[in-house]
Design a protein around this motif. Structure first.
Motif, PDB file in Angstrom:
ATOM      1  N   ALA A   1       0.829  -1.216   0.000  1.00 52.68           N
ATOM      2  CA  ALA A   1       0.000   0.000   0.000  1.00 52.68           C
ATOM      3  C   ALA A   1       0.861   1.263   0.000  1.00 52.68           C
ATOM      4  O   ALA A   1       0.579   2.223  -0.735  1.00 52.68           O
TER       5      ALA A   1
ATOM      6  N   ILE B   1       2.327   2.314  -3.453  1.00 50.91           N
ATOM      7  CA  ILE B   1       1.450   2.776  -4.529  1.00 50.91           C
ATOM      8  C   ILE B   1       1.150   4.256  -4.317  1.00 50.91           C
ATOM      9  O   ILE B   1       0.324   4.634  -3.480  1.00 50.91           O
TER      10      ILE B   1
ATOM     11  N   LEU C   1      -6.838  -1.881  -5.162  1.00 42.90           N
ATOM     12  CA  LEU C   1      -5.881  -2.502  -4.241  1.00 42.90           C
ATOM     13  C   LEU C   1      -6.590  -3.394  -3.238  1.00 42.90           C
ATOM     14  O   LEU C   1      -6.147  -4.503  -2.931  1.00 42.90           O
TER      15      LEU C   1
ATOM     16  N   GLU D   1      -7.457   3.768  -0.698  1.00 42.49           N
ATOM     17  CA  GLU D   1      -6.483   3.958  -1.787  1.00 42.49           C
ATOM     18  C   GLU D   1      -7.174   4.159  -3.132  1.00 42.49           C
ATOM     19  O   GLU D   1      -6.711   4.932  -3.971  1.00 42.49           O
TER      20      GLU D   1
ATOM     21  N   MET E   1      -2.322  -4.363  -8.881  1.00 40.52           N
ATOM     22  CA  MET E   1      -1.577  -3.536  -7.935  1.00 40.52           C
ATOM     23  C   MET E   1      -0.386  -4.252  -7.309  1.00 40.52           C
ATOM     24  O   MET E   1       0.582  -3.602  -6.907  1.00 40.52           O
ATOM     25  N   TYR E   2      -0.429  -5.597  -7.243  1.00 40.31           N
ATOM     26  CA  TYR E   2       0.715  -6.297  -6.654  1.00 40.31           C
ATOM     27  C   TYR E   2       0.814  -7.704  -7.217  1.00 40.31           C
ATOM     28  O   TYR E   2      -0.096  -8.213  -7.875  1.00 40.31           O
TER      29      TYR E   2
END
Length: 349
Positions: A187, A190, A222, A235, A278-279
């Motif tokens: 987190a 980003i 996210l 986010e 996002m990941y």
């Protein structure tokens, strides 16, 4: 890279990876099988590769040259019936399946040779076989991975990891806003600026290296359910949505943020050229489920073309003997790199 006719054989450097794993075997097999379409140049211990090639198929013809000869004279034209090998000698005897840190620096040096050759335009691109990060670190060299090393050596401020497969219709491409981070750190990593740069890199490389005039990019949130209006995280509201709106204002065909657990459906993917997750473990399990062993890894944002296999060193397979490793992912990585070379050249005509 100049304009390439359709009959041109792109020159691709293949770093053969961890010698105790399956990298050398799949590199030799794929290079030989595609020799009519691609001029593959293996980079590794020439004597070791010659021994393996003879065991794989006595018909395989390798021609070795020293790194010094390569640096001084470039790459001779050996024709399509031979595979060139640039020698990067190992320090210790290879035992299949057994890691030896004494070989860590030699493995890393194959990357240096490939990067140097690509930056000098001797190679049209680089394809990397899997290496063992622990062996390089145990050799006393801090090493996070191919992606980060390539960025450092090419002085690239930010790169984007994208995995892809053509085993779906349409082809599935999944890029990552963050790469090899602990989940607890994602987190914080980003930010608005980095996310916009990621989208800029995606847009540019999908256009220039894949020939997609107006890439359609779907972006995940996210948090679960894309934050559910802020109840499961903010986010999406504070970072991701404003960045997407700014990208749209620049003319990009981006949309989202979408819940990652429902985005990977055909009805959405049919209208997408790429998904930005996002990941790492948010996007890649889906792609690897669809294509493991035949997908590829692509590093975007570099001044050179680089693709890779989507799997690791498979030490257990190597220990079991030759003939057990599937070289499908290496074939796909070579073919995709060649397609990227031609798409890049076509823009310059």
């Amino acid at each position: 890279m100049s304009s390439l006719p359709a009959t041109h054989r792109p020159i691709l450097a293949i770093t053969c990876g961890e010698p105790a794993g399956i990298g050398p075997e799949i590199s030799i097999k794929a290079a030989w099988q595609l020799r009519a379409e691609i001029n593959s140049v293996l980079i590794g211990d020439a004597a070791f590769l010659a021994m393996l090639a003879a065991e794989i198929d006595p018909a395989i013809k390798l021609v070795a040259l020293s790194e010094q000869a390569f640096n001084n004279n470039g790459l001779p034209n050996f024709g399509a019936d031979k595979i060139a090998v640039i020698d990067s000698p190992l320090s210790a005897h290879v035992r299949p399946g057994i890691l030896d840190p004494r070989n860590g620096r030699a493995v890393l040096h194959t990357l240096d040779i490939a990067i140097s050759g690509a930056l000098r335009k001797v190679f049209d691109g680089i394809v990397t076989a899997p290496l063992q990060k622990s062996t390089i670190n145990d050799a006393g060299v801090p090493f996070t991975g191919h992606t980060e090393y390539l960025a450092e050596k090419t002085n690239t401020a930010q790169v984007v990891m994208m995995l892809a497969t053509d085993r779906t219709t349409p082809p599935l491409r999944v890029a990552l806003a963050t790469t090899h981070l602990a989940l607890k750190d994602v987190a914080a990593a980003i930010g608005s600026d980095s996310l916009m740069r990621t989208l800029d890199i995606l847009q540019q490389d999908l256009q220039q290296k894949f020939g997609i005039a107006q890439p359609r990019i779907l972006v995940t949130g996210l948090n679960p359910h894309a934050g559910e209006g802020g109840y499961l995280g903010r986010e999406e509201i504070e970072i991701i949505t404003p960045v997407l709106q700014a990208a749209q204002a620049k003319g990009m065909a981006v949309s989202g943020p979408y819940p990652a657990d429902t985005l990977f459906q055909q009805k959405y993917l049919n209208d997408a050229d790429c998904v930005l997750a996002m990941y790492h473990d948010q996007g890649l399990p889906v792609l690897k489920y669809a294509s493991f062993g035949h997908g590829i890894n692509i590093t975007l944002g570099l001044p050179i073309i680089r693709t890779s296999v989507d799997h690791g060193t498979a030490l257990d397979l190597a220990a079991a003997g030759l003939g057990r490793a599937d070289h499908g992912s290496m074939m796909a990585a070579l073919n995709t790199a060649a397609q990227m070379v031609r798409a890049t050249a076509a823009l310059k005509t």
